[in-house]
Design a protein around this motif. Structure first.
Motif, PDB file in Angstrom:
ATOM      1  N   TYR A 141       0.858  -1.186   0.175  1.00  0.00           N
ATOM      2  CA  TYR A 141       0.021   0.086  -0.009  1.00  0.00           C
ATOM      3  C   TYR A 141       0.894   1.299  -0.016  1.00  0.00           C
ATOM      4  O   TYR A 141       1.240   1.707   1.062  1.00  0.00           O
ATOM      5  CB  TYR A 141      -0.763   0.181   1.177  1.00  0.00           C
ATOM      6  N   GLU A 142       1.189   1.567  -1.047  1.00  0.00           N
ATOM      7  CA  GLU A 142       2.020   2.958  -1.342  1.00  0.00           C
ATOM      8  C   GLU A 142       1.296   3.955  -1.974  1.00  0.00           C
ATOM      9  O   GLU A 142       1.789   5.172  -1.873  1.00  0.00           O
ATOM     10  CB  GLU A 142       3.309   2.586  -2.199  1.00  0.00           C
ATOM     11  N   ASN A 143       0.270   3.765  -2.548  1.00  0.00           N
ATOM     12  CA  ASN A 143      -0.614   4.885  -3.219  1.00  0.00           C
ATOM     13  C   ASN A 143      -1.744   5.284  -2.475  1.00  0.00           C
ATOM     14  O   ASN A 143      -2.477   4.532  -2.206  1.00  0.00           O
ATOM     15  CB  ASN A 143      -0.620   4.336  -4.757  1.00  0.00           C
ATOM     16  N   ILE A 144      -2.318   6.574  -2.975  1.00  0.00           N
ATOM     17  CA  ILE A 144      -3.369   6.955  -2.340  1.00  0.00           C
ATOM     18  C   ILE A 144      -4.544   6.470  -2.810  1.00  0.00           C
ATOM     19  O   ILE A 144      -5.549   6.222  -2.244  1.00  0.00           O
ATOM     20  CB  ILE A 144      -3.495   8.456  -2.298  1.00  0.00           C
ATOM     21  N   LYS A 145      -4.466   5.767  -4.100  1.00  0.00           N
ATOM     22  CA  LYS A 145      -5.683   5.145  -4.666  1.00  0.00           C
ATOM     23  C   LYS A 145      -5.785   3.951  -3.883  1.00  0.00           C
ATOM     24  O   LYS A 145      -6.926   3.247  -4.130  1.00  0.00           O
ATOM     25  CB  LYS A 145      -5.195   4.773  -6.049  1.00  0.00           C
ATOM     26  N   ASP A 146      -4.888   3.380  -2.890  1.00  0.00           N
ATOM     27  CA  ASP A 146      -5.148   2.250  -2.259  1.00  0.00           C
ATOM     28  C   ASP A 146      -5.895   2.573  -0.854  1.00  0.00           C
ATOM     29  O   ASP A 146      -5.829   1.592  -0.049  1.00  0.00           O
ATOM     30  CB  ASP A 146      -3.851   1.553  -1.882  1.00  0.00           C
ATOM     31  N   CYS A 147      -6.178   3.647  -0.902  1.00  0.00           N
ATOM     32  CA  CYS A 147      -6.998   4.154   0.453  1.00  0.00           C
ATOM     33  C   CYS A 147      -8.022   3.166   0.854  1.00  0.00           C
ATOM     34  O   CYS A 147      -9.067   3.016  -0.131  1.00  0.00           O
ATOM     35  CB  CYS A 147      -7.609   5.657   0.346  1.00  0.00           C
ATOM     36  N   PRO A 148      -8.292   2.428   1.951  1.00  0.00           N
ATOM     37  CA  PRO A 148      -9.150   1.554   2.118  1.00  0.00           C
ATOM     38  C   PRO A 148     -10.562   1.986   2.448  1.00  0.00           C
ATOM     39  O   PRO A 148     -11.503   1.458   2.215  1.00  0.00           O
ATOM     40  CB  PRO A 148      -8.668   0.693   3.546  1.00  0.00           C
ATOM     41  N   SER A 149     -10.709   3.618   2.831  1.00  0.00           N
ATOM     42  CA  SER A 149     -12.037   4.109   3.048  1.00  0.00           C
ATOM     43  C   SER A 149     -12.628   4.158   1.682  1.00  0.00           C
ATOM     44  O   SER A 149     -13.957   4.226   1.607  1.00  0.00           O
ATOM     45  CB  SER A 149     -11.625   5.459   3.771  1.00  0.00           C
ATOM     46  N   CYS A 150     -11.889   4.221   0.592  1.00  0.00           N
ATOM     47  CA  CYS A 150     -12.444   4.575  -0.663  1.00  0.00           C
ATOM     48  C   CYS A 150     -12.891   3.437  -1.461  1.00  0.00           C
ATOM     49  O   CYS A 150     -13.567   3.033  -2.522  1.00  0.00           O
ATOM     50  CB  CYS A 150     -11.660   5.301  -1.418  1.00  0.00           C
ATOM     51  N   LYS A 151     -12.082   2.115  -1.160  1.00  0.00           N
ATOM     52  CA  LYS A 151     -12.279   0.897  -1.902  1.00  0.00           C
ATOM     53  C   LYS A 151     -13.883   0.493  -1.746  1.00  0.00           C
ATOM     54  O   LYS A 151     -14.416   0.524  -0.481  1.00  0.00           O
ATOM     55  CB  LYS A 151     -11.403  -0.149  -1.282  1.00  0.00           C
ATOM     56  N   ARG A 152     -14.442   0.010  -2.529  1.00  0.00           N
ATOM     57  CA  ARG A 152     -15.914  -0.656  -2.870  1.00  0.00           C
ATOM     58  C   ARG A 152     -16.970   0.532  -2.058  1.00  0.00           C
ATOM     59  O   ARG A 152     -17.978   0.114  -1.828  1.00  0.00           O
ATOM     60  CB  ARG A 152     -15.970  -1.770  -1.991  1.00  0.00           C
ATOM     61  N   ARG A 153     -16.447   1.866  -2.443  1.00  0.00           N
ATOM     62  CA  ARG A 153     -17.526   2.792  -2.053  1.00  0.00           C
ATOM     63  C   ARG A 153     -17.796   3.751  -3.144  1.00  0.00           C
ATOM     64  O   ARG A 153     -17.110   3.934  -4.103  1.00  0.00           O
ATOM     65  CB  ARG A 153     -16.550   3.843  -0.965  1.00  0.00           C
ATOM     66  N   THR A 154     -19.035   4.250  -3.285  1.00  0.00           N
ATOM     67  CA  THR A 154     -19.480   5.419  -4.273  1.00  0.00           C
ATOM     68  C   THR A 154     -19.680   6.541  -3.418  1.00  0.00           C
ATOM     69  O   THR A 154     -20.545   6.538  -2.679  1.00  0.00           O
ATOM     70  CB  THR A 154     -20.744   4.803  -5.010  1.00  0.00           C
ATOM     71  N   PHE A 155     -18.813   7.566  -3.632  1.00  0.00           N
ATOM     72  CA  PHE A 155     -19.099   8.894  -2.966  1.00  0.00           C
ATOM     73  C   PHE A 155     -19.490   9.813  -4.060  1.00  0.00           C
ATOM     74  O   PHE A 155     -19.149   9.964  -5.077  1.00  0.00           O
ATOM     75  CB  PHE A 155     -17.716   9.355  -2.851  1.00  0.00           C
ATOM     76  N   TYR A 156     -20.781  10.539  -3.612  1.00  0.00           N
ATOM     77  CA  TYR A 156     -21.379  11.537  -4.421  1.00  0.00           C
ATOM     78  C   TYR A 156     -20.816  12.786  -4.493  1.00  0.00           C
ATOM     79  O   TYR A 156     -21.175  13.569  -5.420  1.00  0.00           O
ATOM     80  CB  TYR A 156     -22.882  11.585  -4.151  1.00  0.00           C
ATOM     81  N   PHE A 157     -19.926  13.004  -3.577  1.00  0.00           N
ATOM     82  CA  PHE A 157     -19.197  14.236  -3.773  1.00  0.00           C
ATOM     83  C   PHE A 157     -18.011  14.364  -4.384  1.00  0.00           C
ATOM     84  O   PHE A 157     -17.267  13.082  -4.654  1.00  0.00           O
ATOM     85  CB  PHE A 157     -18.702  14.877  -2.018  1.00  0.00           C
ATOM     86  N   ASP A 158     -17.263  15.190  -4.535  1.00  0.00           N
ATOM     87  CA  ASP A 158     -16.149  15.306  -5.530  1.00  0.00           C
ATOM     88  C   ASP A 158     -14.606  14.799  -4.801  1.00  0.00           C
ATOM     89  O   ASP A 158     -14.103  14.201  -5.133  1.00  0.00           O
ATOM     90  CB  ASP A 158     -15.705  16.452  -6.369  1.00  0.00           C
ATOM     91  N   ARG A 159     -14.648  15.684  -3.421  1.00  0.00           N
ATOM     92  CA  ARG A 159     -13.588  15.560  -2.631  1.00  0.00           C
ATOM     93  C   ARG A 159     -14.112  15.889  -1.299  1.00  0.00           C
ATOM     94  O   ARG A 159     -14.856  16.642  -0.885  1.00  0.00           O
ATOM     95  CB  ARG A 159     -12.498  16.330  -3.008  1.00  0.00           C
ATOM     96  N   ALA A 160     -13.534  15.061  -0.320  1.00  0.00           N
ATOM     97  CA  ALA A 160     -13.679  15.586   1.130  1.00  0.00           C
ATOM     98  C   ALA A 160     -12.248  15.867   1.476  1.00  0.00           C
ATOM     99  O   ALA A 160     -11.234  15.346   1.350  1.00  0.00           O
ATOM    100  CB  ALA A 160     -14.007  14.486   2.038  1.00  0.00           C
TER     101      ALA A 160
END
Length: 272
Positions: A82-101
């Motif tokens: 896990y070296e990249n931000i794309k591997d954030c476990p909070s975002c995995k398998r999630r659909t966010f309707y906002f652009d960014r938090a």
């Protein structure tokens, strides 16, 4: 050039607002004198202390620099996998309707006390310091918008608490940034308190709980910042963002003071 009556009335309103703000600031400084004691631990502080916080408490506040570009959470990397931000476990398998938090500080014992005192011990003067921290974060992130929105309280809970902390922060942030607030989000039902619920339970509890009232179409195709105090599972802000997409709003940024980190040793479900 002749000044019209309408312009005179507008100037008088602005002058009255400035006078009221000046009186409000004087009263707050009299009741809660700034730069005398730390707003977190009440220990004496120097005049130069940022946000009226002592050096010891300030050291315990972990201001976020590197975080997930989607959910804004800090990552604790224990595995080279896990070296990249794309591997954030909070975002995995999630659909966010906002652009960014985006969050300012990591949730810990010290920052938790700051929020609890603000919300439940009537230290509403904290909001001006929270707004100051948020405005500086906005500058760092080059963040701007057409409107500031806030997560609403149900009218029953609002009567009980006496104020909506997100609304107070948004109003003070508006004074600093010049971005107008828009009171257009309402709760249709009084949901349970979410602090002891897991992610799935939170999502179910807040589902279809909000309505957007924008009769003048002020939000259509606009960029907005949604203000709240803490970003946890994103159930509430995501549900509101889903409703905002139906307006439709152009860009949604969630801005909070605190967020929780994820420890990558733990499975996502256990750490939520």
């Amino acid at each position: 050039m002749k000044i019209t009556n309408k312009e005179k009335i507008t100037d008088n309103i602005k002058d009255k607002k400035s006078i009221l703000k000046y009186i409000k600031d004087i009263l707050l400084d009299f009741i809660y004198p700034k730069n005398i004691s730390c707003i977190i631990c009440d220990n004496p502080i120097k005049l130069t202390n940022s946000y009226s916080i002592c050096k010891d408490c300030f050291k315990e506040l972990h201001f976020l620099k590197d975080a997930c570009l989607k959910c804004g959470r800090p990552l604790v990397n224990h595995n080279l996998e896990y070296e990249n931000i794309k591997d954030c476990p909070s975002c995995k398998r999630r659909t966010f309707y906002f652009d960014r938090a985006i969050s300012c500080i990591e949730y810990n014992k010290t920052s938790k006390k700051m929020i609890l005192d603000f919300k439940y011990r009537n230290k509403t003067y904290f909001c001006k310091y929270v707004a100051q921290i948020m405005s500086e974060k906005m500058e760092l992130e080059n963040l701007t918008a057409d409107y500031l929105l806030c997560v609403p309280l149900h009218k029953k809970r609002l009567r009980k608490r006496g104020f909506n902390q997100a609304q107070k922060i948004a109003e003070d942030l508006s004074e600093i940034t010049g971005i107008p607030t828009l009171n257009c989000i309402f709760r249709k039902r009084n949901t349970k308190r979410l602090y002891n619920l897991n992610k799935k339970e939170r999502e179910q509890e807040v589902k279809n709980s909000f309505v957007i009232k924008d009769n003048d179409n002020l939000l259509k195709n606009k960029n907005v910042i949604l203000i709240d105090d803490i970003f946890t599972t994103a159930a509430t802000t995501n549900e509101i963002s889903k409703e905002l997409r139906l307006v439709p709003v152009n860009k949604i940024t969630v801005l909070t003071l605190l967020t929780r980190g994820y420890d990558m040793y733990l499975p996502y479900e256990e750490n939520d």
